[in-house]
Write an enzyme that holds these catalytic residues in place. Structure first.
Site, PDB file in Angstrom:
ATOM      1  N   HIS A 280       0.809  -1.230   0.000  1.00 23.12           N
ATOM      2  CA  HIS A 280       0.000   0.000   0.000  1.00 23.12           C
ATOM      3  C   HIS A 280       0.835   1.270   0.000  1.00 23.12           C
ATOM      4  CE1 HIS A 280      -3.961  -1.915   0.485  1.00 23.12           C
ATOM      5  NE2 HIS A 280      -3.328  -2.804   1.187  1.00 23.12           N
ATOM      6  N   ASP A 340      -0.831  -4.998   6.017  1.00 22.00           N
ATOM      7  CA  ASP A 340      -1.798  -5.881   5.368  1.00 22.00           C
ATOM      8  C   ASP A 340      -1.502  -6.047   3.876  1.00 22.00           C
ATOM      9  OD1 ASP A 340      -2.386  -3.129   5.108  1.00 22.00           O
ATOM     10  OD2 ASP A 340      -4.365  -3.625   4.303  1.00 22.00           O
ATOM     11  N   GLU A 341      -2.031  -7.125   3.326  1.00 19.46           N
ATOM     12  CA  GLU A 341      -2.090  -7.348   1.876  1.00 19.46           C
ATOM     13  C   GLU A 341      -0.784  -7.060   1.132  1.00 19.46           C
ATOM     14  OE1 GLU A 341      -6.642  -6.541   0.686  1.00 19.46           O
ATOM     15  OE2 GLU A 341      -5.539  -4.696   1.067  1.00 19.46           O
ATOM     16  N   VAL A 342       0.287  -7.701   1.556  1.00 19.51           N
ATOM     17  CA  VAL A 342       1.551  -7.503   0.846  1.00 19.51           C
ATOM     18  C   VAL A 342       1.601  -8.467  -0.344  1.00 19.51           C
ATOM     19  CG1 VAL A 342       4.053  -7.435   1.061  1.00 19.51           C
ATOM     20  CG2 VAL A 342       2.618  -6.882   3.040  1.00 19.51           C
ATOM     21  N   GLU A 393      -2.540  -9.730   9.467  1.00 19.29           N
ATOM     22  CA  GLU A 393      -1.573 -10.522   8.700  1.00 19.29           C
ATOM     23  C   GLU A 393      -0.216 -10.615   9.380  1.00 19.29           C
ATOM     24  OE1 GLU A 393      -3.766  -8.423   7.300  1.00 19.29           O
ATOM     25  OE2 GLU A 393      -3.862  -8.675   5.120  1.00 19.29           O
TER      26      GLU A 393
END
Ligand SMILES: *[C@@H]1O[C@H](CO)[C@@H](O)[C@H](O)[C@H]1NC(C)=O
Ligand SMILES: *[C@@H]1O[C@H](CO)[C@@H](O)[C@H](O)[C@H]1NC(C)=O
Ligand SMILES: *[C@@H]1O[C@H](CO)[C@@H](O)[C@H](O)[C@H]1NC(C)=O
Length: 546
Positions: A280, A340-342, A393
């Site tokens: 992000h 998050d969300e790597v 995460e």
């Protein structure tokens, strides 16, 4: 819309040739309109006794009690007295009408606010440890609001203002009431996203004002993300110069940030900024060369960039300086570090990263590389003396965390998030729930009741585990939200979360909630907040538009 829906349902039913349940969302039974015995109180106080004895507010004043530890120099209270006076009696409206009459035996002439502990915390900032409790007794000749600290007094003022109504002759009245109140959870947050769309300061402040009406106490400021970097950093001005939508009109200057923090403080609200890495971060890369990982297409760089580059020392030098600034700009004890969300695709494509992975013995496990980065980042932030919150995460990937880390749960369906809450708390970490409260997700019909029914302590675990749940946050992600629709989309839907996090666990009567919330929503409207309706109905004083 509804007509069309019914038509489709009919077609489905006809088409199947037999009577069966169509696969169409069926709305809940229509709510029953009847005034709640709790009036328009929202969120419902922990303990409440009231009678039908009505007092008129005559020559009404809000004053410090004689023995209060907070005097006339306490800005938080003086400010709040003015604010609530206006909410109750209208801006600039004089009390002359009532003054014509001498006060009689059934009148209430004032509210005395009494801060009982020696340190009122008037000049401080609210924290996760703040005492927010208060006691309110509305009896003649004046009401008394007692609170150990100013934070409780703020909530008590809001509650008092919610007890005031207009009698049939339009006179401001209040019924005899005794309330003892405190929040069920310490952390009651709203997340706003100022990266997908820039939100003007005015909208952020209006939201803080509305949060106070709903007893929320944390503004989680998801301030930057892939799309834009509006935070103007003193140390790295290039970040917003290059990474914002516009370097002058779409940024938050140091003065803006200060204003938000002070406005929030005056309402007992903490400001927790989120600087999400290593994913992000596309917008960070524009103003900070070499921060992001170059992606490769075969043997050559493709020109695209991925997450923060975890293998360069310069990355950590940058983060050290950046978070040193953040720790001084934001007074709260916590900062949210995202995580998050790597997406590992870019890291996988880069030969330098692969060599580093080999040298570290990570094999092909890129979550180990992510952990390597996060570990170093957490050490950096620890040196700034801040605590941290992170998305789930980071915990899922087994990163070593400080014992006071707060794990923010946001993923999965009900069964999955409940299992996650159980896992996080059985590892001894504190946790916050957001999964059921993504208010950016919208649908036709009433959905506040779905938010209302979710309970952050509903999972399999011991009492000790349940005690590690410090609260939750309603999130309004910004892909489809800007200043035009933020407030009606958020309120009163977020109010449902507000009551769940404040009131006792057994406050679950949906019909009573509907009636109180409808009245509370009209009150927000009267106070100038364009909170959307729950269902067909009307307010005595409708929103007049802008
Ligand atoms: C307040 O008292 C009046 C009668 O004096 C009664 O009609 C009204 O329902 C009461 N309101 C609440 C919220 O109890
Ligand atoms: C990065 O820092 C480590 C530890 O301080 C050091 O051993 C290494 O040589 C540095 N790498 C570069 C390229 O400067
Ligand atoms: C929680 O832990 C159990 C046991 O390790 C595991 O099977 C389960 O998948 C975990 N739940 C989640 C949501 O990760």
């Amino acid at each position: 819309m509804l007509v069309l829906l019914k038509f489709v349902v009919l077609l489905l039913a006809l088409g199947s040739g037999q009577a069966r349940q169509p696969h169409v969302v069926v709305e809940d039974a229509e709510p029953v309109f009847e005034p709640s015995k709790f009036g328009s109180l929202w969120p419902l106080p922990q303990k409440l006794k009231s009678t039908q004895d009505a007092f008129k507010l005559t020559s009404f004043r809000i004053v410090d009690a004689k023995d209060s530890s907070a005097g006339p120099s306490c800005n938080i209270l003086q400010n709040a007295y003015r604010r609530y006076y206006e909410y109750m009696f209208g801006a600039g409206q004089k009390q002359g009408v009532f003054k014509l009459r001498r006060s009689g035996p059934s009148d209430l002439t004032g509210l005395q606010v009494w801060i009982t502990s020696a340190d009122s915390e008037c000049d401080g900032y609210p924290s996760v440890k703040s005492d927010e409790s208060y006691e309110l007794s509305v009896i003649q000749p004046f009401a008394v609001l007692k609170a150990p600290k100013v934070w409780g007094a703020l909530h008590g003022l809001e509650t008092f203002s919610q007890l005031v109504y207009e009698d049939e002759y339009g006179a401001k009245s209040v019924n005899a009431t005794i309330i003892t109140d405190f929040p069920r959870f310490k952390h009651r947050g709203i997340l706003l996203d100022t990266s997908r769309h820039f939100l003007p300061i005015k909208v952020i402040l209006a939201n803080l004002e509305t949060m106070a009406m709903n007893k929320f106490n944390v503004f989680h400021w998801h301030i930057v993300d892939d799309q834009s970097f509006p935070y103007l950093s003193r140390t790295f001005p290039q970040l917003s110069q290059q990474g914002s939508y516009h370097p002058y009109t779409h940024v938050y200057t140091p003065a803006d940030v200060k204003m938000v923090i002070e406005f929030a403080r005056l309402r007992g609200i903490r400001v927790v900024p989120e600087f999400d890495t290593p994913g992000h971060t596309q917008s960070w890369g524009k103003g900070q060369p070499d921060l992001l990982t170059p992606c490769y297409s075969g043997p050559k760089p493709s020109g695209a960039f991925g997450p923060v580059n975890p293998i360069l020392n310069t990355t950590y030098d940058f983060m050290t300086q950046f978070f040193k600034e953040i720790s001084t700009v934001f007074p709260d004890g916590y900062v949210h570090l995202g995580g998050d969300e790597v997406d590992f695709t870019c890291w996988k494509s880069n030969p330098d990263i692969q060599r580093f992975m080999d040298a570290q013995g990570f094999g092909q496990d890129y979550s180990k590389l992510e952990s390597f980065y996060i570990q170093k980042l957490l050490d950096i932030v620890t040196t700034t003396k801040k605590g941290y919150m992170i998305w789930q995460e980071v915990f899922d990937n087994g990163v070593k965390l400080k014992p006071d880390t707060i794990i923010h749960v946001w993923k999965g369906n009900q069964q999955q998030y409940q299992s996650e809450m159980a896992n996080v708390t059985s590892s001894g970490y504190q946790t916050l729930l957001s999964t059921p409260w993504y208010l950016n997700r919208i649908s036709y019909g009433q959905d506040w009741n779905v938010f209302y029914k979710a309970d952050p302590q509903d999972f399999k675990g011991t009492e000790k585990q349940k005690a590690l749940v410090i609260g939750g946050e309603a999130c309004l992600w910004g892909e489809y939200v800007d200043a035009t629709n933020l407030t009606p989309r958020l309120w009163p839907r977020a109010s449902a979360v507000g009551e769940r996090l404040w009131s006792s666990k057994d406050v679950t009567d949906i019909n009573d909630a509907f009636n109180r919330l409808s009245a509370h929503r009209c009150r927000m409207v009267e106070r100038g907040i364009p909170a959307e309706p729950l269902f067909s109905s009307y307010c005595q004083r409708e929103y007049k538009g802008i």
